[in-house]
Design an enzyme around this catalytic site. Structure first.
Site, PDB file in Angstrom:
ATOM      1  NE  ARG A 179     -48.618 -26.608  -7.141  1.00 43.36           N
ATOM      2  CZ  ARG A 179     -47.370 -27.868  -7.310  1.00 43.36           C
ATOM      3  NH1 ARG A 179     -46.306 -27.671  -7.265  1.00 43.36           N
ATOM      4  NH2 ARG A 179     -47.952 -28.326  -8.390  1.00 43.36           N
ATOM      5  CE1 TYR A 183     -54.836 -23.468 -10.532  1.00 44.07           C
ATOM      6  CE2 TYR A 183     -54.173 -25.061  -9.872  1.00 44.07           C
ATOM      7  CZ  TYR A 183     -54.836 -24.415 -11.671  1.00 44.07           C
ATOM      8  OH  TYR A 183     -55.264 -24.515 -12.385  1.00 44.07           O
ATOM      9  CE  LYS A 223     -58.581 -23.404 -12.152  1.00 39.91           C
ATOM     10  NZ  LYS A 223     -59.834 -23.322 -13.151  1.00 39.91           N
ATOM     11  CG  ASN A 254     -47.886 -30.560 -17.660  1.00 36.61           C
ATOM     12  OD1 ASN A 254     -48.411 -31.490 -16.513  1.00 36.61           O
ATOM     13  ND2 ASN A 254     -47.243 -29.040 -16.615  1.00 36.61           N
ATOM     14  CG  PHE A 310     -37.313 -25.630 -19.981  1.00 34.35           C
ATOM     15  CD1 PHE A 310     -36.831 -24.431 -18.626  1.00 34.35           C
ATOM     16  CD2 PHE A 310     -37.541 -26.491 -19.425  1.00 34.35           C
ATOM     17  CE1 PHE A 310     -36.713 -25.003 -17.376  1.00 34.35           C
ATOM     18  CE2 PHE A 310     -37.281 -26.818 -18.258  1.00 34.35           C
ATOM     19  CZ  PHE A 310     -36.928 -25.915 -17.184  1.00 34.35           C
ATOM     20  CD  GLN A 331     -39.029 -31.661 -10.760  1.00 31.59           C
ATOM     21  OE1 GLN A 331     -38.227 -32.217 -11.228  1.00 31.59           O
ATOM     22  NE2 GLN A 331     -38.700 -30.320  -9.629  1.00 31.59           N
ATOM     23  NE  ARG A 347     -45.837 -31.734 -13.216  1.00 32.44           N
ATOM     24  CZ  ARG A 347     -44.624 -31.551 -12.704  1.00 32.44           C
ATOM     25  NH1 ARG A 347     -44.368 -32.869 -12.200  1.00 32.44           N
ATOM     26  NH2 ARG A 347     -44.423 -31.094 -11.556  1.00 32.44           N
ATOM     27  CG  ASP A 360     -42.696 -29.782  -8.373  1.00 31.01           C
ATOM     28  OD1 ASP A 360     -44.036 -29.767  -8.163  1.00 31.01           O
ATOM     29  OD2 ASP A 360     -41.709 -29.817  -8.515  1.00 31.01           O
ATOM     30  NE  ARG A 365     -49.297 -32.329 -14.175  1.00 33.96           N
ATOM     31  CZ  ARG A 365     -49.503 -31.021 -12.859  1.00 33.96           C
ATOM     32  NH1 ARG A 365     -49.561 -30.794 -11.752  1.00 33.96           N
ATOM     33  NH2 ARG A 365     -48.659 -30.240 -13.458  1.00 33.96           N
TER      34      ARG A 365
END
Length: 322
Positions: free
Chosen positions: A152, A155, A159, A184, A199, A217, A219, A282, A286
């Site tokens: 995971r 990435y 970056k 996001n 979704f 979680q 966001r 995860d 954030r």
């Protein structure tokens, strides 16, 4: 304010690139360099515009990239090309590292032969550089390298390496670099694995909405029009050069479970919401601080989550009925 410029967008046929192209091509000559793995431009008429040229290419092919730069001689470069999406990254950690690091190096190196023409280079990073718990993080907050061996994190690490590389070119070659860390982004035209995209598509078809994990979680969601406003301000403001900016909307903060319920409610869906096991680590929290972008750029996101979701759902519903 951006007029009569030659603008190169790597990854320009994707979700964000397509929206930027739609704005920039009105008064500028735009080249999209993209391998079309994530193709949002197919939902538009942009390629019918004489100001837009699509070059199908891979940023890992340094010769094709150099040829594009040397022939087009861009004034502005927006570097969006990357491997992204949790499922894609986990399945392709080597490709993720190569595209996001080596691809960025290939672009920066190609641009060294075009420094006299360059006015701005915007490198897209990610909010994931802040790690699993990022509460009101600002641009000076510590970035996180994360444990080695967990696919995971290839990435975020790739970056982050690209950020360091970009700013090294700024310091050593005076390349006019700006780093953007998106938080996001969602909206009409999105493709790929984003939660809202998934979704909404399921909700309007009354299909089962799946939430990975327990849904708590957190966001902060930023509507595409607000995000693009932030990018345009980066292009227009000379003060942006040499800086990194968080571009997002802290007021669009919600848990994933509540987000699924909200999408279902706004779309009047009969979908069932199912919680499924999560087979990856995860980001639990954030939320950005956007104070720097407000102060230097004048960035001010306007869309609340309800308004953005309504426009997004409406767009996908129209596409679904085409």
């Amino acid at each position: 304010m951006i007029k009569d410029k030659r603008i190169l967008l790597t990854g320009g046929a994707g979700f964000i690139g397509t929206r930027l192209c739609d704005i920039l091509c009105k008064d500028n000559n735009v080249v999209l360099f993209d391998n079309l793995d994530r193709n949002s431009i197919k939902n538009t008429n942009l390629l019918e515009n004489d100001n837009v040229t699509l070059i199908k290419g891979d940023i890992l092919n340094s010769e094709d990239l150099k040829k594009c730069v040397n022939e087009f001689k861009p004034n502005i470069v927006i570097h969006l090309a990357a491997v992204a999406g949790i499922d894609t990254v986990i399945k392709n950690p080597v490709k993720t590292m190569k595209v996001n690091m080596v691809g960025t190096y290939n672009l920066l190196e190609a641009l060294t032969s075009n420094l006299d023409n360059l006015e701005k280079v915007i490198d897209f990073s990610t909010s994931e550089v802040f790690g699993t718990y990022a509460y009101k993080v600002n641009e000076s907050s510590s970035t996180n390298l994360a444990p080695v061996g967990e696919a995971r994190w290839t990435y975020s690490v790739s970056k982050l390496a690209a950020e360091h590389l970009s700013h090294a070119y700024y310091k050593e070659y005076n390349m006019p670099i700006v780093t953007v860390r998106p938080f996001n982004v969602y909206g009409p035209g999105q493709v790929g694995e984003g939660a809202i995209h998934q979704f909404v598509k399921r909700a309007i078809n009354n299909e089962e909405i799946q939430i990975h994990g327990d849904g708590d979680q957190i966001r902060s969601w930023c509507y595409i029009d607000d995000f693009v406003q932030g990018i345009m301000l980066c292009l227009e403001k000379s003060e942006s050069i040499g800086n990194a900016f968080n571009i997002g909307n802290p007021k669009g903060t919600i848990t994933i479970g509540m987000l699924a319920q909200l999408v279902k409610s706004i779309s009047n869906s009969n979908s069932n919401i199912k919680y499924v096991d999560k087979n990856y680590v995860d980001v639990e929290l954030r939320i950005p601080s956007i104070d720097k972008a407000k102060e230097i750029l004048g960035f001010n996101p306007e869309y609340d989550l309800n308004a953005g979701l309504m426009k997004t759902i409406e767009w996908y519903r129209e596409k679904n009925n085409d």
